[in-house]
Design a protein around this motif. Structure first.
Motif, PDB file in Angstrom:
ATOM      1  N   PHE A 118       0.815  -1.208   0.000  1.00 40.42           N
ATOM      2  CA  PHE A 118       0.000   0.000   0.000  1.00 40.42           C
ATOM      3  C   PHE A 118       0.846   1.254   0.000  1.00 40.42           C
ATOM      4  CE2 PHE A 118      -4.303  -1.107  -0.044  1.00 40.42           C
ATOM      5  CZ  PHE A 118      -5.020   0.089  -0.005  1.00 40.42           C
ATOM      6  N   VAL A 119       1.912   1.265   0.762  1.00 36.71           N
ATOM      7  CA  VAL A 119       2.772   2.449   0.793  1.00 36.71           C
ATOM      8  C   VAL A 119       3.342   2.722  -0.601  1.00 36.71           C
ATOM      9  CG1 VAL A 119       4.938   3.366   1.686  1.00 36.71           C
ATOM     10  CG2 VAL A 119       3.329   2.255   3.236  1.00 36.71           C
ATOM     11  N   VAL A 120       3.871   1.689  -1.239  1.00 38.77           N
ATOM     12  CA  VAL A 120       4.484   1.859  -2.563  1.00 38.77           C
ATOM     13  C   VAL A 120       3.427   2.178  -3.621  1.00 38.77           C
ATOM     14  CG1 VAL A 120       5.798   0.707  -4.377  1.00 38.77           C
ATOM     15  CG2 VAL A 120       6.410   0.358  -1.979  1.00 38.77           C
ATOM     16  N   GLY A 121       2.366   1.353  -3.666  1.00 33.45           N
ATOM     17  CA  GLY A 121       1.358   1.525  -4.708  1.00 33.45           C
ATOM     18  C   GLY A 121       0.593   2.828  -4.580  1.00 33.45           C
ATOM     19  N   ALA A 122       0.215   3.205  -3.356  1.00 33.82           N
ATOM     20  CA  ALA A 122      -0.575   4.420  -3.178  1.00 33.82           C
ATOM     21  C   ALA A 122       0.236   5.669  -3.485  1.00 33.82           C
ATOM     22  CB  ALA A 122      -1.120   4.474  -1.750  1.00 33.82           C
ATOM     23  N   ILE A 123       1.472   5.717  -3.017  1.00 30.19           N
ATOM     24  CA  ILE A 123       2.298   6.899  -3.276  1.00 30.19           C
ATOM     25  C   ILE A 123       2.548   7.069  -4.773  1.00 30.19           C
ATOM     26  CG2 ILE A 123       4.608   7.875  -2.980  1.00 30.19           C
ATOM     27  CD1 ILE A 123       4.621   6.821  -0.154  1.00 30.19           C
ATOM     28  N   LEU A 124       2.908   5.987  -5.450  1.00 28.43           N
ATOM     29  CA  LEU A 124       3.159   6.081  -6.893  1.00 28.43           C
ATOM     30  C   LEU A 124       1.891   6.420  -7.661  1.00 28.43           C
ATOM     31  CD1 LEU A 124       5.629   3.108  -7.529  1.00 28.43           C
ATOM     32  CD2 LEU A 124       6.139   5.555  -7.413  1.00 28.43           C
ATOM     33  N   GLY A 125       0.747   5.839  -7.247  1.00 22.88           N
ATOM     34  CA  GLY A 125      -0.504   6.123  -7.940  1.00 22.88           C
ATOM     35  C   GLY A 125      -0.942   7.571  -7.777  1.00 22.88           C
ATOM     36  N   LEU A 126      -0.860   8.099  -6.554  1.00 27.32           N
ATOM     37  CA  LEU A 126      -1.223   9.496  -6.326  1.00 27.32           C
ATOM     38  C   LEU A 126      -0.265  10.439  -7.039  1.00 27.32           C
ATOM     39  CD1 LEU A 126      -2.083   9.342  -2.501  1.00 27.32           C
ATOM     40  CD2 LEU A 126      -3.660   9.222  -4.431  1.00 27.32           C
ATOM     41  N   TRP A 127       1.014  10.095  -7.028  1.00 27.34           N
ATOM     42  CA  TRP A 127       2.014  10.934  -7.692  1.00 27.34           C
ATOM     43  C   TRP A 127       1.797  10.945  -9.207  1.00 27.34           C
ATOM     44  CZ3 TRP A 127       7.621   9.445  -9.085  1.00 27.34           C
ATOM     45  CH2 TRP A 127       8.347  10.584  -9.425  1.00 27.34           C
ATOM     46  N   ALA A 128       1.516   9.784  -9.788  1.00 28.45           N
ATOM     47  CA  ALA A 128       1.290   9.714 -11.230  1.00 28.45           C
ATOM     48  C   ALA A 128       0.080  10.546 -11.641  1.00 28.45           C
ATOM     49  CB  ALA A 128       1.107   8.255 -11.653  1.00 28.45           C
TER      50      ALA A 128
END
Length: 305
Positions: A118-128
């Motif tokens: 969740f930390v990796v996926g959520a941060i990258l998804g919000l950033w993208a």
């Protein structure tokens, strides 16, 4: 009393305890706690009770287990008795003790894996979603390529290449599931980044990290929290499946998936012992889904009729 009747009686007792605790909370507390206790359905109360029991068992495993996790304390496949309440496994270890330690190992590793994903996926998804452009396209196409490969097959391939240590297991499954979290976080954030308050924050000169942390994430929290529960179930089942196939948590560490595999031969003789770790897996999965359904209902703004 038969095994099926015992299971039904146990579930009924858990529902009764959940109902009693909900009623006690309504009568004892006031304010937001009382309002929350009034709104929570019985199924969600049951789910929270089961999760609390699993958490307690995982934390207090050394105190609750009658024998050490890996110690051989009897003969092979001994029947249920006063000394060994659930008998012994194929090499003489106490099944009840390993079932208790399995809560710590299986659930703990699943939670750590889900949190990392969740930390990796959520941060990258919000950033993208916030940055857009070539970065969004590059990350999205990379995630699409990974998601095109069936998750279990991909996990089996990576574990075969990199080994089956606990750290490798966590990293592999977190990498696979982070792609699913990325897609959801990006989809939710795309509807937020076009709002006026995001544009106002950009005009103030706020950076990307501030926008993600203070503006986007709080407004995307409800679906992400619900997805965390669902993703935990998928990770939990994936670890159990990999352990059953021999590439998950490795012996002699107690794990519910490998316990089903190791003792499956007992089913041939009408012994229900292999069903106990499978039942633990199923019960926790149902409990988490009950709580997730409640959270989704609260986030939707709908009211019970």
């Amino acid at each position: 009393m038969g095994f099926a009747a015992s299971v039904i009686l146990g579930l009924a007792a858990l529902f009764a305890i959940a109902w009693a605790l909900r009623a006690a909370a309504r009568a004892t507390f006031s304010g937001q706690v009382r309002s929350l206790a009034h709104d929570i359905p019985l199924t969600a109360s049951f789910g929270l009770l089961v999760i609390a029991i699993y958490t307690f068992v995982a934390i207090a495993a050394p105190a609750l287990a009658p024998f050490p996790e890996r110690e051989i304390v009897g003969g092979q496949f001994q029947a249920w008795s006063a000394e060994h309440w659930l008998g012994t496994d194929r090499i003489g270890r106490d099944m009840l003790s390993r079932l208790i330690y399995g809560a710590r190992n299986t659930v703990g590793i699943a939670f750590a894996t889900t949190a990392l994903a969740f930390v990796v996926g959520a941060i990258l998804g919000l950033w993208a979603a916030l940055v857009g452009g070539w970065l969004d396209q590059a990350l999205s196409r990379f995630v699409d390529a990974l998601m095109a490969i069936p998750a279990l097959i991909f996990s089996l391939l990576l574990l075969t290449i990199f080994g089956t240590s606990v750290l490798t297991l966590i990293l592999v499954i977190a990498a696979v599931d982070a792609t699913r979290v990325f897609r959801l976080a990006r989809a939710v954030a795309q509807g937020i980044v076009v709002m006026d308050y995001i544009e106002a924050a950009k005009l103030r000169g706020e950076g990307s990290w501030f926008l993600i942390r203070r503006e986007i994430l709080p407004n995307a929290m409800a679906p992400l929290v619900a997805e965390f529960g669902l993703r935990f179930c998928f990770v939990f089942l994936a670890i159990s499946s990999l352990s059953f196939l021999g590439l998950g948590i490795q012996p002699p560490t107690a794990d519910w998936g490998s316990m089903v595999k190791d003792n499956a031969t007992l089913i041939t003789f009408g012994d229900v012992t292999p069903l106990l770790p499978a039942g633990c897996i199923a019960l926790l999965t149902v409990a988490v889904n009950f709580v997730v359904d409640w959270q989704l209902h609260r986030a939707s703004g709908l009211k019970e009729q």
